[in-house]
Design a protein around this motif. Sequence first.
Motif, PDB file in Angstrom:
ATOM      1  N   GLY A 136      18.063 -19.028  11.740  1.00 52.67           N
ATOM      2  CA  GLY A 136      17.526 -19.061  10.444  1.00 52.67           C
ATOM      3  C   GLY A 136      18.467 -20.034   9.610  1.00 52.67           C
ATOM      4  O   GLY A 136      18.451 -19.872   8.684  1.00 52.67           O
ATOM      5  N   SER A 137      19.254 -21.018  11.040  1.00 54.21           N
ATOM      6  CA  SER A 137      20.324 -21.703   9.513  1.00 54.21           C
ATOM      7  C   SER A 137      19.552 -22.861   8.992  1.00 54.21           C
ATOM      8  O   SER A 137      18.219 -23.207   9.744  1.00 54.21           O
ATOM      9  N   THR A 138      19.949 -23.134   8.111  1.00 55.06           N
ATOM     10  CA  THR A 138      19.212 -24.934   7.420  1.00 55.06           C
ATOM     11  C   THR A 138      19.462 -25.992   8.013  1.00 55.06           C
ATOM     12  O   THR A 138      19.036 -26.511   8.095  1.00 55.06           O
ATOM     13  N   LYS A 139      20.394 -26.069   8.947  1.00 54.78           N
ATOM     14  CA  LYS A 139      20.388 -27.249   9.513  1.00 54.78           C
ATOM     15  C   LYS A 139      21.355 -28.537   8.462  1.00 54.78           C
ATOM     16  O   LYS A 139      20.730 -29.871   8.511  1.00 54.78           O
ATOM     17  N   GLN A 140      21.685 -27.843   7.919  1.00 53.51           N
ATOM     18  CA  GLN A 140      22.325 -29.541   6.789  1.00 53.51           C
ATOM     19  C   GLN A 140      24.395 -28.720   6.577  1.00 53.51           C
ATOM     20  O   GLN A 140      24.418 -27.781   6.680  1.00 53.51           O
ATOM     21  N   LEU A 141      24.823 -30.014   6.363  1.00 56.77           N
ATOM     22  CA  LEU A 141      26.178 -29.883   6.860  1.00 56.77           C
ATOM     23  C   LEU A 141      26.907 -28.846   5.322  1.00 56.77           C
ATOM     24  O   LEU A 141      27.522 -28.143   6.014  1.00 56.77           O
ATOM     25  N   ALA A 174      25.903 -25.145   6.442  1.00 57.27           N
ATOM     26  CA  ALA A 174      27.084 -25.162   7.841  1.00 57.27           C
ATOM     27  C   ALA A 174      28.711 -24.306   7.582  1.00 57.27           C
ATOM     28  O   ALA A 174      29.665 -23.885   7.320  1.00 57.27           O
ATOM     29  N   VAL A 175      29.001 -25.700   6.393  1.00 59.15           N
ATOM     30  CA  VAL A 175      30.603 -25.058   5.916  1.00 59.15           C
ATOM     31  C   VAL A 175      30.327 -23.607   5.648  1.00 59.15           C
ATOM     32  O   VAL A 175      31.612 -23.320   5.567  1.00 59.15           O
ATOM     33  N   GLY A 176      29.216 -23.453   4.231  1.00 59.84           N
ATOM     34  CA  GLY A 176      29.281 -22.263   4.301  1.00 59.84           C
ATOM     35  C   GLY A 176      28.784 -20.970   4.837  1.00 59.84           C
ATOM     36  O   GLY A 176      29.620 -20.177   4.893  1.00 59.84           O
ATOM     37  N   ASP A 177      28.440 -21.261   5.723  1.00 55.38           N
ATOM     38  CA  ASP A 177      28.399 -20.041   6.586  1.00 55.38           C
ATOM     39  C   ASP A 177      29.861 -20.092   7.589  1.00 55.38           C
ATOM     40  O   ASP A 177      29.803 -18.905   8.360  1.00 55.38           O
TER      41      ASP A 177
END
Length: 444
Positions: A365-370, A373-376
């Motif tokens: 479900g991640s957006t595959k955006q940099l 990813a940092v926020g994750d």
Amino acid sequence: MADITVYGAPWCPDCRRVKKFLGEQRVAFDWVDIDDDDAGVATVERLQHGGRTIPTVVFTGGDHLVNPENEALARQLGLTMDAKRGCYDLAIVGGGPAGLAAAIYAAREGIDAVVVERSALGGQAGVTERIDNYPGFPDGIGGGELADRFIEQARRYQVELLSALGVESLAPDGDDVSLQLGNGREISAHAVLVATGSTYRRLGVPGEDDLIGAGVHFCATCDGPFYRGADELLVVGGGNSAVEEGVFLSQFAKRVRIVERGPKLTASRLLQDRVLNDKRFAVQTDTTVTALAGKNRLESVQLHGPAGDERVTPAAAFIFVGLDPNSGFLKSSGVDVDSAGFVCASDCFETSMPGVYVAGDVRAGSTKQLGSAVGDGIAALIAIRSYLQAHHQITGHQPTGPSSTGCGERGRGASRGGSIRSSEETDSAKPRGSEASARTATGA
């Protein structure tokens, strides 16, 4: 001239492995194909007293390695591969943007963390030529430079960073989690964050496996410069990554052919306009690659499009057709993954194994955006902090030397009691010059 020279040949699998390793580590090197270079053959023979084993890797100062394993290369490069001790509050598996962001926040929270990265610190961002959509950089920033800033900031907080070292498996160990490392050693942690990201997907067509590293590549930043002056380079894929790498490759080749299997490019409108309005680019949609051919190196690519079959002869093919999650090491762990292998998690980033969390591109479900990813990584770290407070009642950093107690003993309060301090409470212990938490290590 680079500080490292690799002597080898395109048909040599170990040569391709060494080139891939150095490329992943963002280490510049010169490549000498001894099939086409008599002086290169002479150098190899001189270093080996008549031998011709390849790859031969020569370093500044005269040191050289003959067909080195990746571990030997890593040590020669000065990479840290040995954990300082066996027990940590948190083990972060993966040193990309999600893992490094979590590590920085962990250090500020007084959580004793170690980052273990199978490849190079910085992840996919580190080998991306240009990043134009990361907040705070209105003119964009090189992926390698941004990754280096993440790494430097983590080191500034004295986070322990291990690279070129994979985690082979993890398993419950009482209240803790045990991690088996690729060097045969084992560490334990109260909690684990899986932030291993994803890997570029292959085409799965005839000839691909034999030609990887010999004209077939997945990293334009790593391998594009080797094709300076080429008449044509081929990019397979029509998304942002593919088109961005195509733009990067245009500085080396007279023409870049972009092949997309769908009816149109899926990259951002800005990127599409850039290649569709530049005569150096040829864009073919509704077109697939059916085979890659060549003896020892890529010689031709078979395409199938609206007009039928077509044979093209680029100097190299760069493939960007999607991502596969780096979750294979979890197969025996029992951690739930979806049908594509991405790790399933709750809204609080918890996986199906107690104490194991997930963040970044490997999360389902991640957006595959940099940026996400940092926020994750940061959000997962905050959830991990709550988990550690509830389950282990630990505080601050442990001594940097080898621990004399087991992880389980520390978790039961054998070292120090109390709860983890908040970032506000630990501000007095911050490194000098870290007045603003959002400021990068280089002061940007």
